[in-house]
Design a protein around this motif. Sequence first.
Motif, PDB file in Angstrom:
ATOM      1  N   ASN A 105     -19.012 -18.007 -29.879  1.00 60.87           N
ATOM      2  CA  ASN A 105     -19.452 -17.670 -31.237  1.00 60.87           C
ATOM      3  C   ASN A 105     -18.794 -18.570 -32.274  1.00 60.87           C
ATOM      4  O   ASN A 105     -19.450 -19.099 -33.184  1.00 60.87           O
ATOM      5  N   GLU A 106     -17.500 -18.736 -32.144  1.00 59.03           N
ATOM      6  CA  GLU A 106     -16.755 -19.537 -33.120  1.00 59.03           C
ATOM      7  C   GLU A 106     -17.171 -21.002 -33.082  1.00 59.03           C
ATOM      8  O   GLU A 106     -17.321 -21.645 -34.132  1.00 59.03           O
ATOM      9  N   ALA A 107     -17.381 -21.524 -31.896  1.00 58.97           N
ATOM     10  CA  ALA A 107     -17.723 -22.940 -31.759  1.00 58.97           C
ATOM     11  C   ALA A 107     -19.168 -23.245 -32.138  1.00 58.97           C
ATOM     12  O   ALA A 107     -19.490 -24.384 -32.515  1.00 58.97           O
ATOM     13  N   ASN A 108     -20.040 -22.229 -32.062  1.00 63.95           N
ATOM     14  CA  ASN A 108     -21.470 -22.468 -32.268  1.00 63.95           C
ATOM     15  C   ASN A 108     -22.071 -21.664 -33.418  1.00 63.95           C
ATOM     16  O   ASN A 108     -23.295 -21.638 -33.573  1.00 63.95           O
ATOM     17  N   ASN A 109     -21.221 -21.012 -34.201  1.00 59.70           N
ATOM     18  CA  ASN A 109     -21.690 -20.189 -35.314  1.00 59.70           C
ATOM     19  C   ASN A 109     -22.758 -19.196 -34.845  1.00 59.70           C
ATOM     20  O   ASN A 109     -23.791 -19.002 -35.479  1.00 59.70           O
ATOM     21  N   ALA A 110     -22.497 -18.606 -33.685  1.00 58.03           N
ATOM     22  CA  ALA A 110     -23.434 -17.650 -33.087  1.00 58.03           C
ATOM     23  C   ALA A 110     -22.984 -16.219 -33.367  1.00 58.03           C
ATOM     24  O   ALA A 110     -21.889 -15.983 -33.876  1.00 58.03           O
ATOM     25  N   ASN A 111     -23.842 -15.273 -33.034  1.00 60.47           N
ATOM     26  CA  ASN A 111     -23.540 -13.872 -33.308  1.00 60.47           C
ATOM     27  C   ASN A 111     -23.834 -13.019 -32.078  1.00 60.47           C
ATOM     28  O   ASN A 111     -24.581 -12.046 -32.134  1.00 60.47           O
ATOM     29  N   LEU A 112     -23.224 -13.415 -30.952  1.00 57.26           N
ATOM     30  CA  LEU A 112     -23.362 -12.626 -29.733  1.00 57.26           C
ATOM     31  C   LEU A 112     -22.368 -11.471 -29.782  1.00 57.26           C
ATOM     32  O   LEU A 112     -21.285 -11.596 -30.356  1.00 57.26           O
ATOM     33  N   VAL A 113     -22.741 -10.345 -29.174  1.00 55.48           N
ATOM     34  CA  VAL A 113     -21.894  -9.154 -29.239  1.00 55.48           C
ATOM     35  C   VAL A 113     -21.793  -8.486 -27.869  1.00 55.48           C
ATOM     36  O   VAL A 113     -22.744  -8.508 -27.084  1.00 55.48           O
ATOM     37  N   PRO A 114     -20.643  -7.893 -27.560  1.00 55.11           N
ATOM     38  CA  PRO A 114     -20.514  -7.153 -26.300  1.00 55.11           C
ATOM     39  C   PRO A 114     -21.270  -5.835 -26.380  1.00 55.11           C
ATOM     40  O   PRO A 114     -21.291  -5.183 -27.425  1.00 55.11           O
ATOM     41  N   VAL A 115     -21.904  -5.464 -25.285  1.00 53.90           N
ATOM     42  CA  VAL A 115     -22.642  -4.196 -25.237  1.00 53.90           C
ATOM     43  C   VAL A 115     -21.958  -3.195 -24.309  1.00 53.90           C
ATOM     44  O   VAL A 115     -21.726  -2.049 -24.675  1.00 53.90           O
ATOM     45  N   GLN A 116     -21.605  -3.644 -23.095  1.00 50.94           N
ATOM     46  CA  GLN A 116     -21.020  -2.735 -22.116  1.00 50.94           C
ATOM     47  C   GLN A 116     -20.157  -3.502 -21.120  1.00 50.94           C
ATOM     48  O   GLN A 116     -20.647  -4.389 -20.422  1.00 50.94           O
ATOM     49  N   PRO A 117     -18.844  -3.186 -21.027  1.00 51.35           N
ATOM     50  CA  PRO A 117     -18.025  -3.790 -19.966  1.00 51.35           C
ATOM     51  C   PRO A 117     -18.456  -3.221 -18.622  1.00 51.35           C
ATOM     52  O   PRO A 117     -18.706  -2.016 -18.501  1.00 51.35           O
ATOM     53  N   ILE A 118     -18.537  -4.085 -17.603  1.00 47.74           N
ATOM     54  CA  ILE A 118     -19.034  -3.646 -16.302  1.00 47.74           C
ATOM     55  C   ILE A 118     -17.942  -3.646 -15.237  1.00 47.74           C
ATOM     56  O   ILE A 118     -17.759  -2.654 -14.529  1.00 47.74           O
ATOM     57  N   TYR A 119     -17.200  -4.728 -15.096  1.00 47.38           N
ATOM     58  CA  TYR A 119     -16.142  -4.717 -14.087  1.00 47.38           C
ATOM     59  C   TYR A 119     -15.011  -5.669 -14.451  1.00 47.38           C
ATOM     60  O   TYR A 119     -15.206  -6.659 -15.154  1.00 47.38           O
ATOM     61  N   ASN A 120     -13.828  -5.324 -13.971  1.00 47.42           N
ATOM     62  CA  ASN A 120     -12.651  -6.176 -14.117  1.00 47.42           C
ATOM     63  C   ASN A 120     -12.497  -6.987 -12.839  1.00 47.42           C
ATOM     64  O   ASN A 120     -12.327  -6.424 -11.757  1.00 47.42           O
ATOM     65  N   ALA A 121     -12.576  -8.291 -12.971  1.00 48.14           N
ATOM     66  CA  ALA A 121     -12.412  -9.179 -11.822  1.00 48.14           C
ATOM     67  C   ALA A 121     -10.948  -9.561 -11.699  1.00 48.14           C
ATOM     68  O   ALA A 121     -10.339 -10.030 -12.652  1.00 48.14           O
ATOM     69  N   ILE A 122     -10.372  -9.340 -10.534  1.00 45.71           N
ATOM     70  CA  ILE A 122      -8.945  -9.604 -10.331  1.00 45.71           C
ATOM     71  C   ILE A 122      -8.700 -11.111 -10.273  1.00 45.71           C
ATOM     72  O   ILE A 122      -9.126 -11.792  -9.341  1.00 45.71           O
ATOM     73  N   TYR A 123      -8.013 -11.620 -11.268  1.00 39.62           N
ATOM     74  CA  TYR A 123      -7.749 -13.056 -11.411  1.00 39.62           C
ATOM     75  C   TYR A 123      -6.548 -13.432 -10.560  1.00 39.62           C
ATOM     76  O   TYR A 123      -5.529 -12.728 -10.547  1.00 39.62           O
ATOM     77  N   GLY A 124      -6.669 -14.529  -9.833  1.00 40.42           N
ATOM     78  CA  GLY A 124      -5.575 -14.902  -8.945  1.00 40.42           C
ATOM     79  C   GLY A 124      -5.397 -16.397  -8.791  1.00 40.42           C
ATOM     80  O   GLY A 124      -6.239 -17.194  -9.221  1.00 40.42           O
ATOM     81  N   GLY A 125      -4.275 -16.783  -8.161  1.00 42.94           N
ATOM     82  CA  GLY A 125      -3.998 -18.177  -7.856  1.00 42.94           C
ATOM     83  C   GLY A 125      -4.035 -18.384  -6.348  1.00 42.94           C
ATOM     84  O   GLY A 125      -3.378 -17.645  -5.594  1.00 42.94           O
ATOM     85  N   TYR A 126      -4.802 -19.375  -5.893  1.00 44.27           N
ATOM     86  CA  TYR A 126      -5.024 -19.597  -4.462  1.00 44.27           C
ATOM     87  C   TYR A 126      -4.570 -20.994  -4.050  1.00 44.27           C
ATOM     88  O   TYR A 126      -4.638 -21.948  -4.832  1.00 44.27           O
ATOM     89  N   SER A 127      -4.124 -21.102  -2.814  1.00 50.71           N
ATOM     90  CA  SER A 127      -3.701 -22.398  -2.285  1.00 50.71           C
ATOM     91  C   SER A 127      -4.198 -22.577  -0.857  1.00 50.71           C
ATOM     92  O   SER A 127      -4.205 -21.632  -0.069  1.00 50.71           O
ATOM     93  N   LYS A 128      -4.610 -23.782  -0.553  1.00 45.05           N
ATOM     94  CA  LYS A 128      -5.056 -24.099   0.803  1.00 45.05           C
ATOM     95  C   LYS A 128      -3.865 -24.539   1.660  1.00 45.05           C
ATOM     96  O   LYS A 128      -3.933 -24.541   2.885  1.00 45.05           O
ATOM     97  N   THR A 129      -2.764 -24.876   1.009  1.00 43.42           N
ATOM     98  CA  THR A 129      -1.611 -25.451   1.707  1.00 43.42           C
ATOM     99  C   THR A 129      -0.419 -24.514   1.809  1.00 43.42           C
ATOM    100  O   THR A 129       0.265 -24.479   2.843  1.00 43.42           O
TER     101      THR A 129
END
Length: 278
Positions: A105-129
């Motif tokens: 919104n800030e970068a594009n002067n847009a007016n998008l709005v949240p309607v309904q939160p659906i799920y919390n995605a568990i953010y993590g750090g992953y390594s192959k090594t």
Amino acid sequence: MKAKLMLTLLAVMLVVSACGKKEETPAAEGTKQESQAGQEVTLKVATLIPPMTDVLDIVKPLLKENGVNLEVVVLSDNVQPNTALANKEVDANFFQHVPYMEQYNEANNANLVPVQPIYNAIYGGYSKTYKSIDELPEGAVIAIANDPSNIGRSLVMLEQNGLIKLKDGVGFNATQADITENKKNFKFKEVDLLMLARMMDDADLVAMTPAYASPLGLTPKKDALLTEKDDSHFAITLVAREDNKDSEAIQKLAKRMAGPEVKAFFEKNYADIAIPAF
């Protein structure tokens, strides 16, 4: 006989006249009458990948019962869904958290709005090594998303787990310039969200949501070396525009997406990577 004939002709003329008036009903009134008659409404929703697409597939037949035809528009990058929504090419989107939407919104002067939160995605750090954060070597390369909201989210997660320290009070607005302590001289590589999974071969640690980790067979509870302490700030949310957020169709969509069918789907299929936010 003449009187009867005249009356018959007059009745026919009145019927024809009434039909003509019905055909000239203004468009607005016609739409209202059609809506009252239960005519189906089409709703276009832009999205990206599972489990977002899964949720929309679940609610599609349910919305049909409510007179709403859901058209799912799957796009190929994390900018198009907001651009399409702002330009009224779609009616809503489902792929992002609110900080990311606010940044758009800030970068594009847009007016998008949240309607309904659906799920919390568990953010993590992953390594192959490496198997633990203690094994990360001096100068290890850490890949993080390159948009401001996810840069801050990644750096806060790393601070919460003792890898770096940030300026006091900077919170989720943090950038690399706000790092005040980096004892192991970690190097940060900022890449597009959709490139994070590919960075598993090139970086020592990759910070990402389950949406990008899952296709690699990785889950936060089983495979992440670290996870964030609180993910409620970044719930994946149904987003619309200010001019249509209260429309009947959007509200029906929000209700279905926060319904028992979707909750059961997450509990059965994504319990280890996502938590319903309703």
